[in-house]
Design a protein around this motif. Structure first.
Motif, short mmCIF file in Angstrom:
data_model
loop_
_atom_site.label_atom_id
_atom_site.label_comp_id
_atom_site.label_asym_id
_atom_site.label_seq_id
_atom_site.Cartn_x
_atom_site.Cartn_y
_atom_site.Cartn_z
N TYR A 297 -4.22 6.02 7.46
CA TYR A 297 -3.06 5.68 6.63
C TYR A 297 -2.69 4.21 6.87
N ASN B 231 -5.70 4.81 -1.67
CA ASN B 231 -5.07 3.59 -2.17
C ASN B 231 -6.04 2.77 -3.01
N LEU C 112 0.86 -1.19 0.00
CA LEU C 112 0.00 0.00 0.00
C LEU C 112 0.90 1.23 0.00
N PHE C 113 0.43 2.33 -0.62
CA PHE C 113 1.24 3.54 -0.66
C PHE C 113 1.14 4.23 0.69
N PRO C 114 2.27 4.33 1.43
CA PRO C 114 2.19 4.77 2.83
C PRO C 114 1.74 6.22 2.99
N HIS C 115 1.90 7.03 1.93
CA HIS C 115 1.54 8.45 2.07
C HIS C 115 0.13 8.72 1.58
N TRP C 116 -0.62 7.69 1.21
CA TRP C 116 -2.00 7.85 0.78
C TRP C 116 -2.92 7.19 1.80
N THR C 117 -4.11 7.74 1.97
CA THR C 117 -5.08 7.11 2.86
C THR C 117 -5.55 5.80 2.22
#
Lengths: 319, 258
Positions: free
Chosen positions: A133, A97, A88-93
């Motif tokens: 997040y 995602n 999962l993209f850590p900087h996106w909610t």
């Protein structure tokens, strides 16, 4: 539904032959599980379907089209992709995602939001988690989000590389059940890599056993259990417990007969033979009444039915 | 975030007060003659007046901004290049060259670039640029390499283009490291820019040098005070920038309101 096919595919990484003369047809709508020891080439085969790896020899086709000739970026947007470490993209909610591919495809904001909500419902993700997040989620919740993200753009094909291997047994069983349900309902083609035999037997409609870059055996799980192609497949299937695993795959209704000898315990017709045997062991009886889902009497199953059928694999019924 | 909250937060942040202090010191410097006269009674001219401190500070900031900005473009670009498939083989070489660049003493770089670029701001900017490249390059490479392989694999597998993945996923995740490198570079350059005055660049080093040359300690104090304050203020503002980009480690989300 687009079929997937490997035509005499070969691939080497340096001196290692990841795949050798590998041919396989995966019909549209199949739940195809690639299984084998680590290094057998199963992940390589999976990643060829979405052009993450291109073959050295042979062709991989999706819906009849050679993957190597397609625009890889465009091709991948129509194939769901789930990996063990989730990614999962850590900087996106979580919501962002899940909406990742719809956004790449240029869907409108309201359409993206609707789909996020729908996917959250489908995978049992609480709405409160959508604005969190990834690092705030448990491993099981993260992989639910990972699966939701793969399904969000409604791809016909979903690739899953050991998606549940890192989860605790409870989360794994729940997610397996949900994936089974999603597959049954949507009819999507799922290609799934695992080294967990129980997982493979549970989920697969088509099981592909691989070893050192070769396809060893392909078929329905129950056929492979009954007729392992060689001793390697037999050993990999669980050596001494093949027949117990077979009992797992067969339903009580396939061995029950409409007789009435006064059995005391009762078991559902849809339960597995293994569950029936377990109940016999638990209650100390050798006979069980068999009832349908709505509770109507269907017949009986005796311990001899389980043993006689299992040993020779004579029954043609499928699970 | 509500605008009022921003004001409240800044009011509690030392960066705002330190900035006001810096502006106050720079603007009020011409009026400090009695103070410095009392401190250094033997000096006939206790306050540097050859150029206003406003002009000196702006010139100093210009040297730092041009060199650091150029180094940021170059360092981030090079950092991106050596972490791509095409430039991977060059990474060790680039790292070694940048490290060598930083071991040159600044005075030597200035001396060597004067014959090429003449006296003034240009050789100073070249020297400062050379100094700023390494920390920014290192921060960019470290940050891009710290992006988990699973994240880039997932992004590629989902259908991100190489450019979309870089701009949307990799650089935002690397940004805390890039900002940290930029911060080191800028702070070093604020101090080092003063040396530019030895070859004729206008900077806050000008009063320091003239003070040293004419035994005027007041000039040295004035130049050094403003340089030090400038470094502290800029460092405080980088602190804000760092906390905006390091949401991951602090667990603070940008869209989460408490």
């Amino acid at each position: 539904m687009k079929p997937i096919a490997f035509h005499a595919v070969g691939k080497s990484f340096g001196a290692t032959h990841a795949l050798c003369d590998f041919s396989l047809e995966i019909p549209g709508g199949a739940f195809c599980v690639l299984i084998g020891p680590s290094g057998c080439g199963k992940s390589t085969a999976l990643r060829m379907i979405n052009a993450m790896i291109l073959p050295d020899q042979g062709r991989v086709t999706v819906g009849g089209e050679d993957v190597a000739r397609l625009d890889p970026v465009e091709h991948r947007r129509h194939i769901g992709y789930v990996i063990q470490s989730v990614g999962l993209f850590p900087h996106w909610t979580v919501a962002q995602n899940i909406a990742a591919v719809p956004r790449l495809l240029g869907w409108s904001k309201p359409k993206q939001a609707d789909r996020v909500e729908e996917m959250a419902g489908l995978l049992g993700i609480e709405p409160a988690l959508l604005e969190r997040y990834p690092h705030e989620l448990s491993g099981g919740q993260q992989q639910r989000a990972g699966v939701a993200r793969a399904l969000a753009a409604d791809p016909e094909i979903i690739l899953m590389d050991e998606p549940f291997a890192a989860l605790d047994p409870t989360s794994r069983a729940t997610l397996q059940a949900e994936l089974e349900r999603i597959h049954a309902r949507s009819g999507k083609t799922i290609v799934f890599v695992t080294h967990d035999m129980d997982e493979a037997l549970r989920l697969a409609t088509q099981m592909v056993v691989m070893d050192r870059g070769h396809l060893v055996q392909s078929g329905a799980p129950i056929e492979i259990l009954r007729h392992p192609a060689n001793s390697l497949v037999g050993a990999f299937l669980g050596g001494g417990s093949i027949h117990m695993r077979l009992l797992d795959r067969l339903a009580v209704r396939e061995r029950s007969t409409p007789r009435r000898t006064g059995a005391t315990g009762a078991i559902a017709a849809g339960a597995s033979l293994r569950q029936a045997l377990d109940l016999m062991l638990a209650t100390g009886s050798t006979r069980l009444a068999v009832v349908d889902e709505d509770g109507t009497w269907r017949g009986e199953i005796h311990i001899g039915d389980i043993i006689a059928g299992g040993e020779a694999g004579t029954s043609d019924a499928s699970a | 975030m509500h605008p009022h909250d921003v004001v409240v937060r800044l009011a509690h942040a030392p960066s705002l007060w330190l900035t006001l202090l810096l502006v106050g010191v720079v603007l009020l410097m011409p009026h400090t003659a009695p103070l410095f006269h009392a401190w250094f009674p033997d000096l006939p001219r206790p306050v540097y007046t050859r150029a206003s401190f406003v002009a000196l500070t702006l010139a100093h900031l210009e040297l730092v901004a041009l060199s650091s900005g150029g180094a940021a473009l170059f360092g981030i670009g090079l950092g991106i290049f050596v972490t791509r498939e095409a430039g991977r083989d060059l990474a060790p070489l680039v790292g070694a060259l940048a490290a060598i660049g930083q071991t040159f003493p600044p005075v030597a770089v200035l001396a060597l670039s004067v014959p090429l670029l003449g006296y003034g701001a240009a050789p100073t900017i070249l020297a400062l640029w050379l100094y700023a490249v390494l920390p920014i390059l290192e921060g960019t490479i470290t940050g891009l390499r710290a992006v988990p392989a699973a994240v880039t694999d997932a992004a590629t597998g989902m259908g991100f283009s190489a450019q979309g993945r870089l701009l949307g996923i990799e650089l935002p995740l690397a940004s805390p490291f890039v900002v940290s490198g930029l911060r080191t570079a800028v702070i070093i350059n604020i101090g080092t820019a003063a040396i530019g005055s030895t070859i004729g660049a206008l900077s806050l080093g000008s009063p320091i040098l003239e003070g040293l040359a004419t035994s005027n300690s007041a000039y040295v104090v004035q130049g050094a005070l403003v340089v030090a304050l400038l470094a502290v203020v800029v460092d405080r503002w980088f602190d804000h920038l760092a906390s905006m980009t390091s949401f991951r480690s602090s667990g603070r989300g940008r869209s989460i309101t408490s």
